[in-house]
Enzyme design. Structure first.
Site, PDB file in Angstrom:
ATOM      1  N   GLN A 105       0.815  -1.220   0.000  1.00 14.54           N
ATOM      2  CA  GLN A 105       0.000   0.000   0.000  1.00 14.54           C
ATOM      3  C   GLN A 105       0.847   1.268   0.000  1.00 14.54           C
ATOM      4  O   GLN A 105       0.348   2.345  -0.332  1.00 14.54           O
ATOM      5  CB  GLN A 105      -0.940   0.033   1.215  1.00 14.54           C
ATOM      6  CG  GLN A 105      -2.022  -1.013   1.187  1.00 14.54           C
ATOM      7  CD  GLN A 105      -3.063  -0.792   0.071  1.00 14.54           C
ATOM      8  OE1 GLN A 105      -3.163   0.284  -0.514  1.00 14.54           O
ATOM      9  NE2 GLN A 105      -3.822  -1.834  -0.234  1.00 14.54           N
ATOM     10  N   CYS A 145     -17.820 -10.236   5.574  1.00 12.82           N
ATOM     11  CA  CYS A 145     -18.991 -11.086   5.775  1.00 12.82           C
ATOM     12  C   CYS A 145     -18.523 -12.508   6.074  1.00 12.82           C
ATOM     13  O   CYS A 145     -18.170 -13.253   5.179  1.00 12.82           O
ATOM     14  CB  CYS A 145     -19.856 -11.060   4.532  1.00 12.82           C
ATOM     15  SG  CYS A 145     -21.457 -11.781   4.825  1.00 12.82           S
TER      16      CYS A 145
HETATM   17  N1  PLP Z   1      -0.521  -6.552   1.365  1.00  9.08           N
HETATM   18  C1  PLP Z   1      -1.364  -5.525   1.489  1.00  9.08           C
HETATM   19  C2  PLP Z   1      -1.134  -4.504   2.555  1.00  9.08           C
HETATM   20  C3  PLP Z   1      -2.456  -5.418   0.641  1.00  9.08           C
HETATM   21  O1  PLP Z   1      -3.312  -4.392   0.783  1.00  9.08           O
HETATM   22  C4  PLP Z   1      -2.651  -6.411  -0.347  1.00  9.08           C
HETATM   23  C5  PLP Z   1      -3.833  -6.377  -1.219  1.00  9.08           C
HETATM   24  O2  PLP Z   1      -4.864  -5.829  -0.872  1.00  9.08           O
HETATM   25  C6  PLP Z   1      -1.723  -7.454  -0.454  1.00  9.08           C
HETATM   26  C7  PLP Z   1      -0.671  -7.490   0.430  1.00  9.08           C
HETATM   27  C8  PLP Z   1      -1.856  -8.521  -1.481  1.00  9.08           C
HETATM   28  O3  PLP Z   1      -1.509  -8.029  -2.763  1.00  9.08           O
HETATM   29  P1  PLP Z   1      -1.970  -8.816  -4.066  1.00  9.08           P
HETATM   30  O4  PLP Z   1      -3.420  -8.559  -4.250  1.00  9.08           O
HETATM   31  O5  PLP Z   1      -1.142  -8.251  -5.176  1.00  9.08           O
HETATM   32  O6  PLP Z   1      -1.669 -10.248  -3.826  1.00  9.08           O
END
Ligand code: PLP
Length: 388
Positions: free
Chosen positions: A180, A326
């Site tokens: 993020q 959910c």
């Molecule tokens: N780590 C964080 C903080 C995330 O927000 C996300 C996805 O929402 C992921 C890892 C996983 O990433 P990916 O969807 O590319 O596997």
């Protein structure tokens, strides 16, 4: 269904930037050679991958050879944790937090079942972690500290530079899930002593299906995928060329446009957040006010269900996200809200608005216009509110 009119769910996924699509197309149409081939048809493709690698490296202040292309953020996190465990075995100690994304949380818990010891550190009511505790925690050469740089639900930023410094001084290994954070805030591997860092393409305007693990030069892990020599023998499989190229362009756009994220996007986020807190009764911010991504606002509206808010927003052409999941038919507050100790009457209405550089001021104004009415309507029918 076409894209919603007002997209404020950019922490879930982002629109692929037009420049990214443009750069990828030749590699789907004409330039489909195998980058490992000896002939020039493949060789020129190899050079494009290496150029993309340089662009990714530039975004995070890394060396190109420290960038390993993977399929997603989850794979990068798995590679870091399992790759470390494969070397340290039963001696492995993993220190992480209670608010990690499942990509780290569930991987760490899986490794606990395989014999690693696991510590999940608690956060405070603002979702923040105390860096000082890393002076006291048991950390040695078999210890991996894995902490997210930015939280996906609240946007809260952990003090990764400070923690990494302490972990390295005590002989441990530092991994950070920067899925993020990458592209939204400055990240510099030259000045931050982390050993491994995960990035996901679809959170920064590249497509889904591409990620990166930064692996510091000289740091050793076992590969997750064995096979050919690709990615320095650390991630076998013929490279996903168009996506690597697309991610390279996305990283360059993020690098050049980060000022905008820090400035204009933050201002829009603050405008939205301040207006909601002022105009919607029982509204409360979740997460640290200052130590936060510039694009994320997570707000609760007491005694209302988050899912209901999302449905009403959707009817108004607005896409946002909620902190409830959910599970087995009941709307339970997310593990992040629970870990922060947010009271139930607020936690289950947590609503996340996440902006991007494509977000416009009229879009934010529209949300500001409709939200008070949605909150009022839902509160008037809420089973949680006592009526005289
Ligand atoms: N780590 C964080 C903080 C995330 O927000 C996300 C996805 O929402 C992921 C890892 C996983 O990433 P990916 O969807 O590319 O596997």
């Amino acid at each position: 269904m076409n894209a919603p009119v007002i997209y404020l769910d950019n922490n879930a996924t982002t629109m692929v930037a037009p420049e990214v699509i443009e750069a990828m197309l030749p590699f789907l149409k004409d330039r489909w050679g195998n980058p490992s081939s000896i002939h020039r048809f493949g060789g020129s493709v190899r050079r494009s991958i290496e150029h993309a690698r340089e662009r990714v490296a530039a975004l995070i202040g890394a060396l190109p050879e420290e960038v390993i292309f993977t399929s997603c953020g989850s794979e990068s996190d798995n590679m870091a944790l399992k790759g470390f465990f494969a070397i340290h075995g039963q001696q492995t100690r993993i220190i992480t937090s209670t608010v990690e994304h499942p990509a780290v949380r569930n991987t760490a818990r899986f490794l606990k079942e395989k014999g690693a010891s696991l510590f999940e550190l608690e956060v405070d009511g603002e979702g923040m972690l105390d860096a000082d505790q890393f002076d006291e925690l048991p950390i040695d050469e078999h210890t991996m500290v894995s902490l997210m740089w930015a939280n996906n639900e609240t946007g809260v930023l952990f003090p990764i530079e400070e923690i990494a410094e302490k972990v390295k001084n005590r002989g441990g290994t530092m991994h950070t899930d920067a899925v993020q954070a990458a592209g939204k805030i400055a990240i510099n591997m030259k000045t931050t002593p982390v050993d491994m860092l995960a990035i996901s393409g679809h959170k920064l305007h590249a497509p889904k299906g591409i990620g990166v693990l930064f692996l510091r030069k000289g740091f050793n892990i076992e590969p997750l995928i064995h096979g050919g020599h690709q990615e320095d023998g650390l991630r076998a499989g013929t490279e996903n060329v168009p996506y690597c190229v697309g991610l390279g362009v996305a990283c360059e756009l993020a690098f050049t446009g980060r000022g905008e994220e820090e400035g204009r996007v933050r201002q829009l986020r603050d405008k939205l957040e301040n207006a909601l807190l002022a105009s919607c009764g029982g509204a409360k911010l979740n997460g640290h006010k200052e130590w936060r991504l510039p694009n994320t606002a997570n707000v609760s509206f007491e005694n209302i269900e988050g899912e209901a808010i999302l449905l009403h927003l959707d009817e108004n052409g607005i896409a946002a996200s909620s902190g409830s999941a959910c599970t087995t038919g009941s709307l339970e507050p997310s593990h992040v809200m629970r870990a922060m100790g947010i009271p139930y009457t607020f936690a289950h209405s947590s609503t996340r608005f996440s902006l991007s550089r494509y977000t416009t001021e009229p879009e934010i104004d529209k949300v500001i216009e409709v939200m008070p009415g949605i909150v009022e309507t839902l509160r008037s029918i809420s089973p949680f509110v006592e009526r005289g």
